[in-house]
Design a protein around this motif. Structure first.
Motif, PDB file in Angstrom:
ATOM      1  N   ARG A   1       0.857  -1.100   0.061  1.00 48.37           N
ATOM      2  CA  ARG A   1       0.122  -0.039  -0.049  1.00 48.37           C
ATOM      3  C   ARG A   1       0.901   1.199   0.044  1.00 48.37           C
ATOM      4  N   THR A   2       1.802   1.230   0.839  1.00 47.13           N
ATOM      5  CA  THR A   2       2.780   2.414   1.049  1.00 47.13           C
ATOM      6  C   THR A   2       4.039   2.480   0.185  1.00 47.13           C
ATOM      7  N   GLY A   3       4.633   1.422   0.061  1.00 49.01           N
ATOM      8  CA  GLY A   3       5.941   1.350  -0.606  1.00 49.01           C
ATOM      9  C   GLY A   3       6.891   1.445   0.287  1.00 49.01           C
ATOM     10  N   GLU A   4       6.674   1.458   1.480  1.00 49.64           N
ATOM     11  CA  GLU A   4       7.700   1.788   2.439  1.00 49.64           C
ATOM     12  C   GLU A   4       7.681   0.934   3.770  1.00 49.64           C
ATOM     13  N   LEU A   5       8.740   0.557   4.394  1.00 52.87           N
ATOM     14  CA  LEU A   5       8.615  -0.045   5.741  1.00 52.87           C
ATOM     15  C   LEU A   5       9.895   0.564   6.545  1.00 52.87           C
ATOM     16  N   ASP A   6       9.609   0.721   7.668  1.00 51.73           N
ATOM     17  CA  ASP A   6      10.819   0.882   8.808  1.00 51.73           C
ATOM     18  C   ASP A   6      10.799  -0.209   9.736  1.00 51.73           C
ATOM     19  N   LEU A   7      11.871  -1.200   9.428  1.00 56.45           N
ATOM     20  CA  LEU A   7      11.810  -2.374  10.331  1.00 56.45           C
ATOM     21  C   LEU A   7      12.853  -2.119  11.720  1.00 56.45           C
ATOM     22  N   GLY A   8      13.382  -0.961  11.881  1.00 56.15           N
ATOM     23  CA  GLY A   8      14.290  -0.762  12.863  1.00 56.15           C
ATOM     24  C   GLY A   8      15.697  -0.433  12.505  1.00 56.15           C
ATOM     25  N   THR A   9      16.280  -1.544  12.234  1.00 54.11           N
ATOM     26  CA  THR A   9      17.673  -1.467  11.739  1.00 54.11           C
ATOM     27  C   THR A   9      17.902  -1.460  10.287  1.00 54.11           C
ATOM     28  N   VAL A  10      16.508  -1.522   9.482  1.00 55.92           N
ATOM     29  CA  VAL A  10      16.659  -1.882   8.120  1.00 55.92           C
ATOM     30  C   VAL A  10      15.289  -1.063   7.524  1.00 55.92           C
ATOM     31  N   ARG A  11      15.460  -0.504   6.572  1.00 59.57           N
ATOM     32  CA  ARG A  11      14.423   0.265   5.708  1.00 59.57           C
ATOM     33  C   ARG A  11      14.352  -0.101   4.442  1.00 59.57           C
ATOM     34  N   VAL A  12      13.018  -0.186   3.942  1.00 56.10           N
ATOM     35  CA  VAL A  12      12.855  -0.485   2.589  1.00 56.10           C
ATOM     36  C   VAL A  12      11.843   0.748   2.046  1.00 56.10           C
TER      37      VAL A  12
ATOM     38  N   ASP B   1       4.583  -8.111  -5.847  1.00 60.85           N
ATOM     39  CA  ASP B   1       4.459  -8.586  -7.055  1.00 60.85           C
ATOM     40  C   ASP B   1       4.981  -7.489  -8.092  1.00 60.85           C
ATOM     41  N   THR B   2       5.137  -5.969  -7.560  1.00 57.73           N
ATOM     42  CA  THR B   2       5.500  -4.827  -8.389  1.00 57.73           C
ATOM     43  C   THR B   2       6.894  -4.730  -8.563  1.00 57.73           C
ATOM     44  N   VAL B   3       7.710  -5.431  -7.427  1.00 60.58           N
ATOM     45  CA  VAL B   3       8.995  -5.337  -7.448  1.00 60.58           C
ATOM     46  C   VAL B   3       9.894  -6.422  -8.429  1.00 60.58           C
ATOM     47  N   GLU B   4      10.734  -5.849  -9.004  1.00 57.81           N
ATOM     48  CA  GLU B   4      11.518  -6.795 -10.072  1.00 57.81           C
ATOM     49  C   GLU B   4      13.149  -6.929  -9.809  1.00 57.81           C
ATOM     50  N   ALA B   5      13.474  -6.047  -8.892  1.00 51.83           N
ATOM     51  CA  ALA B   5      14.971  -6.307  -8.649  1.00 51.83           C
ATOM     52  C   ALA B   5      15.055  -5.351  -7.278  1.00 51.83           C
ATOM     53  N   GLY B   6      16.265  -5.859  -6.290  1.00 55.25           N
ATOM     54  CA  GLY B   6      16.654  -5.180  -5.125  1.00 55.25           C
ATOM     55  C   GLY B   6      17.787  -4.575  -5.105  1.00 55.25           C
ATOM     56  N   VAL B   7      18.034  -3.500  -4.399  1.00 52.89           N
ATOM     57  CA  VAL B   7      19.341  -2.822  -4.272  1.00 52.89           C
ATOM     58  C   VAL B   7      19.684  -2.998  -2.636  1.00 52.89           C
ATOM     59  N   LEU B   8      20.637  -3.316  -2.227  1.00 48.37           N
ATOM     60  CA  LEU B   8      21.350  -3.135  -0.812  1.00 48.37           C
ATOM     61  C   LEU B   8      22.175  -2.096  -0.517  1.00 48.37           C
ATOM     62  N   ARG B   9      21.947  -1.208   0.358  1.00 49.26           N
ATOM     63  CA  ARG B   9      23.113  -0.215   0.745  1.00 49.26           C
ATOM     64  C   ARG B   9      22.864   0.226   2.225  1.00 49.26           C
ATOM     65  N   GLY B  10      24.107   0.613   2.723  1.00 50.23           N
ATOM     66  CA  GLY B  10      24.107   0.902   4.109  1.00 50.23           C
ATOM     67  C   GLY B  10      23.690   2.473   3.844  1.00 50.23           C
ATOM     68  N   ALA B  11      23.292   2.886   5.291  1.00 49.74           N
ATOM     69  CA  ALA B  11      22.948   4.241   5.479  1.00 49.74           C
ATOM     70  C   ALA B  11      24.001   5.179   5.767  1.00 49.74           C
ATOM     71  N   GLN B  12      23.586   6.329   6.023  1.00 50.05           N
ATOM     72  CA  GLN B  12      24.607   7.458   6.539  1.00 50.05           C
ATOM     73  C   GLN B  12      24.478   6.988   7.990  1.00 50.05           C
ATOM     74  N   MET B  13      25.858   7.002   8.532  1.00 49.94           N
ATOM     75  CA  MET B  13      26.142   6.897   9.987  1.00 49.94           C
ATOM     76  C   MET B  13      26.049   7.776  11.005  1.00 49.94           C
ATOM     77  N   SER B  14      25.667   7.409  12.127  1.00 46.27           N
ATOM     78  CA  SER B  14      25.685   8.300  13.212  1.00 46.27           C
ATOM     79  C   SER B  14      27.087   8.147  14.234  1.00 46.27           C
ATOM     80  N   HIS B  15      27.564   7.016  13.859  1.00 43.90           N
ATOM     81  CA  HIS B  15      28.851   6.720  14.555  1.00 43.90           C
ATOM     82  C   HIS B  15      30.007   7.957  14.469  1.00 43.90           C
ATOM     83  N   PRO B  16      30.546   8.106  15.395  1.00 37.98           N
ATOM     84  CA  PRO B  16      31.399   9.510  15.425  1.00 37.98           C
ATOM     85  C   PRO B  16      32.419   9.528  14.511  1.00 37.98           C
ATOM     86  N   ARG B  17      32.850   8.412  14.173  1.00 39.67           N
ATOM     87  CA  ARG B  17      34.139   8.296  13.446  1.00 39.67           C
ATOM     88  C   ARG B  17      33.828   8.575  11.734  1.00 39.67           C
TER      89      ARG B  17
END
Length: 440
Positions: free
Chosen positions: A159-170, A209-225
Motif C-alpha cells: 500500500r505505502t511502498g515503505e517499511l521501517d523495520l528498525g535496523t533496516v528500511r525498505v 509482485d510489483t518489485v523486479e529487483a532489489g538494491v542493498l546499501r548502507g545508510a549514513q552513519m551516526s557513529h562519530p568516526r
C-alpha cells in the motif's frame, strides 16, 4: 572401558531412553559444579569429562535415528519449522538430545565466556540433519519459506511502498526496492536484530509482485568516526558476541540458511499449491552498493548478490583469523570466485582487497566515485529486472553452487561454527575486542 555408544540397540524408543538417562546424569554432574566462570581448571576438566561421552552418544544416536527424529518432529516432513522451532520440538520429544527451552533461556542470558556450550549440541543435531539429503533438503527448503513477520507486513508495503523495520528500511521506487541497512550507531555491525530485520526486508521484496529487483546499501552513519558517511557493513558485532548476544540458531546458522539463501536462491514456494508449479523458487536479482567497506558478514552478502557497485575508496575483507569463527559460506563461495590461493590469503591471512586492486574485479562489477554509487546501483537494478535474468541467474547458481554441494558444506559448517563459538581462542579474542570498543 565400555564405549558409551555400545548399548545402542538400533530401536528408537530404547535408544532414546538410554540417551535421556545419560544426558540427565551428565546434567546433574555439571550442575553440582560451580558456575563456569568460578570453576578451577580441574573442575572445568570434570565438566568436560562428563559432557564428552554424552556428546559421543548423541552423535551415535543421530547417526542411527536422525531421519526418524526429523520425521517425528515434522509430522513426516509435512511441517516446516525454522531452526529454533525444530530444535525445541526435538528437545520436547527426545529429552537429552538437544537443550530444552528453559536451559537455552538461562544460557542466552550469559556472556559468551560463561556459557556451557549448548550450541555445540545444536551443531551436532543440525550437522546430521543437513548431511542427510532427505532431511537436509527439507530443512533447507523450510528455511527459505517466507517468515510470518514478512507476510504480515506485506500489505502495508504494497500500500505505502515503505517499511521501517528498525535496523533496516525498505522503499520502493518503480520496479526497484531499495533496502537500506541502518544500524547507524555501530557501522551496520551485524546483530540478531539486524539479521532478523534484513531477512524480513528480503522476504517482503521477493513477495511484492510489483518489485523486479532489489538494491542493498548502507545508510549514513551516526557513529562519530563516520558521521554522515555511508557504510555498507562492519561485519559481526563483536561486542554483542562477547556479551553472548549473538544467537547460534537465529544468526550464525540461521542467517546462512535463511537470509543469504533467500538472496541467492529466492523464496521456496513448493507448498503443494498448483499455483506454485513450475516455479518453486521466487527469486529476483539483487545489487549491492558498497560505500566505505564491506567487512566480514558484509563481504559475505556480496558473494550472494548478482551485481556489486563499489565506491572507488571502498575495501572488502573477511577477517576470520582475527575473529576466530568461520565466515559463513565465505570459504565455499570465495573459493569459487578466487580459487584456493587467493582465498587463503583473504581468509587465513587477513588480506584486504581494495576496490582498485585488480583482484577486486572478482568481487565487484563496477567501481565508481562516491557520489555515483547510488545512481550506478539503480541503473544496474533496472538492467537486471528481466524474466530472462531471473531464469539464467538460477541456472548459473545451479552450476556454480549445486544444492547438494551447499547442503554438504552447510552440514560441516553447522558443527564447526558451534565449536568455534565456544573455543578458548575465540573467547579470548572477542574479550579483547570488547575492551577495545570494536563494533564489528
Amino acid at each position: 572401558m565400555t564405549s558409551p555408544t555400545a548399548r545402542l540397540s538400533g530401536v528408537l524408543a530404547a535408544d532414546a531412553g538410554l540417551l535421556r538417562e545419560r544426558a540427565a546424569d551428565c546434567d546433574e554432574r555439571v550442575a553440582a559444579l560451580p558456575p563456569k566462570p568460578e570453576r578451577t581448571p580441574e573442575e572445568q576438566a570434570a565438566a568436560d569429562a562428563a559432557q564428552r561421552p554424552v556428546r559421543a552418544l548423541r552423535a551415535e544416536f543421530l547417526r542411527h535415528h536422525g531421519r526418524a527424529v526429523h520425521d517425528e518432529v515434522t509430522a513426516g516432513r509435512t511441517l516446516r519449522p525454522r531452526l529454533a522451532e525444530l530444535a525445541t520440538a526435538a528437545a520436547e520429544r527426545f529429552p537429552g538430545l538437544v537443550p530444552n527451552r528453559s536451559r537455552l533461556a538461562a544460557e542466552e542470558a550469559l556472556p559468551q565466556a560463561h556459557k556451557e556450550g549448548l550450541a555445540i549440541d545444536h551443531g551436532m543435531f543440525f550437522r546430521q540433519l543437513l548431511a542427510d539429503p532427505v532431511t537436509g533438503g527439507h530443512l533447507l527448503d523450510s528455511m527459505r519459506a517466507p517468515t510470518a513477520r514478512a507476510q504480515e507486513l506485506l500489505p502495508e508495503f504494497a500500500r505505502t511502498g515503505e517499511l521501517d523495520l528498525g535496523t533496516v528500511r525498505v522503499a520502493r521506487d518503480g520496479a526497484t526496492a531499495h533496502v537500506t541497512l541502518a544500524n547507524t550507531d555501530c557501522l551496520n555491525a551485524e546483530t540478531n536484530e539486524l539479521a532478523t530485520d534484513l531477512e524480513t526486508a528480503v522476504d517482503v521484496v521477493l513477495l511484492d509482485d510489483t518489485v523486479e529487483a532489489g538494491v542493498l546499501r548502507g545508510a549514513q552513519m551516526s557513529h562519530p568516526r563516520y558521521a554522515g558517511k555511508r557504510v555498507f557493513s562492519a561485519g559481526i558485532n563483536l561486542k554483542h558476541l562477547h556479551a553472548g548476544r549473538i544467537s547460534y540458531l537465529g544468526f550464525l546458522l540461521g542467517r546462512e540458511l535463511g537470509l543469504l539463501s533467500k538472496v541467492r536462491r529466492g523464496l521456496w514456494c513448493g507448498d503443494g499449491s498448483p499455483d506454485a508449479w513450475p516455479h518453486l523458487d521466487l527469486a529476483k536479482p539483487w545489487v549491492a552498493a558498497v560505500d566505505t567497506f564491506a567487512i566480514g558478514g558484509g563481504m559475505q552478502i556480496l558473494l550472494a548478490v548478482d551485481h556489486v557497485v563499489a565506491e572507488e575508496d571502498a575495501y572488502f575483507s573477511l577477517p576470520a583469523a582475527q575473529e576466530g569463527i568461520v565466515p559463513g559460506m565465505g570459504n565455499l563461495r570465495l573459493t569459487a570466485l578466487f580459487g584456493g590461493r587467493l582465498t587463503r590469503q583473504v581468509i587465513l591471512g587477513g588480506r584486504r582487497i581494495d576496490a582498485r586492486d585488480p583482484a577486486a574485479a572478482l568481487v565487484s562489477d563496477e567501481v565508481v566515485a562516491a557520489e555515483r554509487v547510488g545512481a550506478a546501483a539503480a541503473v544496474a537494478a533496472e538492467r537486471l529486472a528481466s524474466p530472462a535474468v531471473a531464469v539464467n541467474r538460477r541456472m548459473i547458481d545451479l552450476a556454480e553452487e549445486p544444492p547438494d554441494r551447499f547442503r554438504a558444506y552447510a552440514a560441516e559448517f553447522a558443527l564447526a561454527q558451534a565449536l568455534r563459538l565456544h573455543s578458548a581462542d575465540v573467547l579470548s579474542k572477542v574479550s579483547r575486542f570488547s575492551l577495545a570498543g570494536r563494533a564489528g
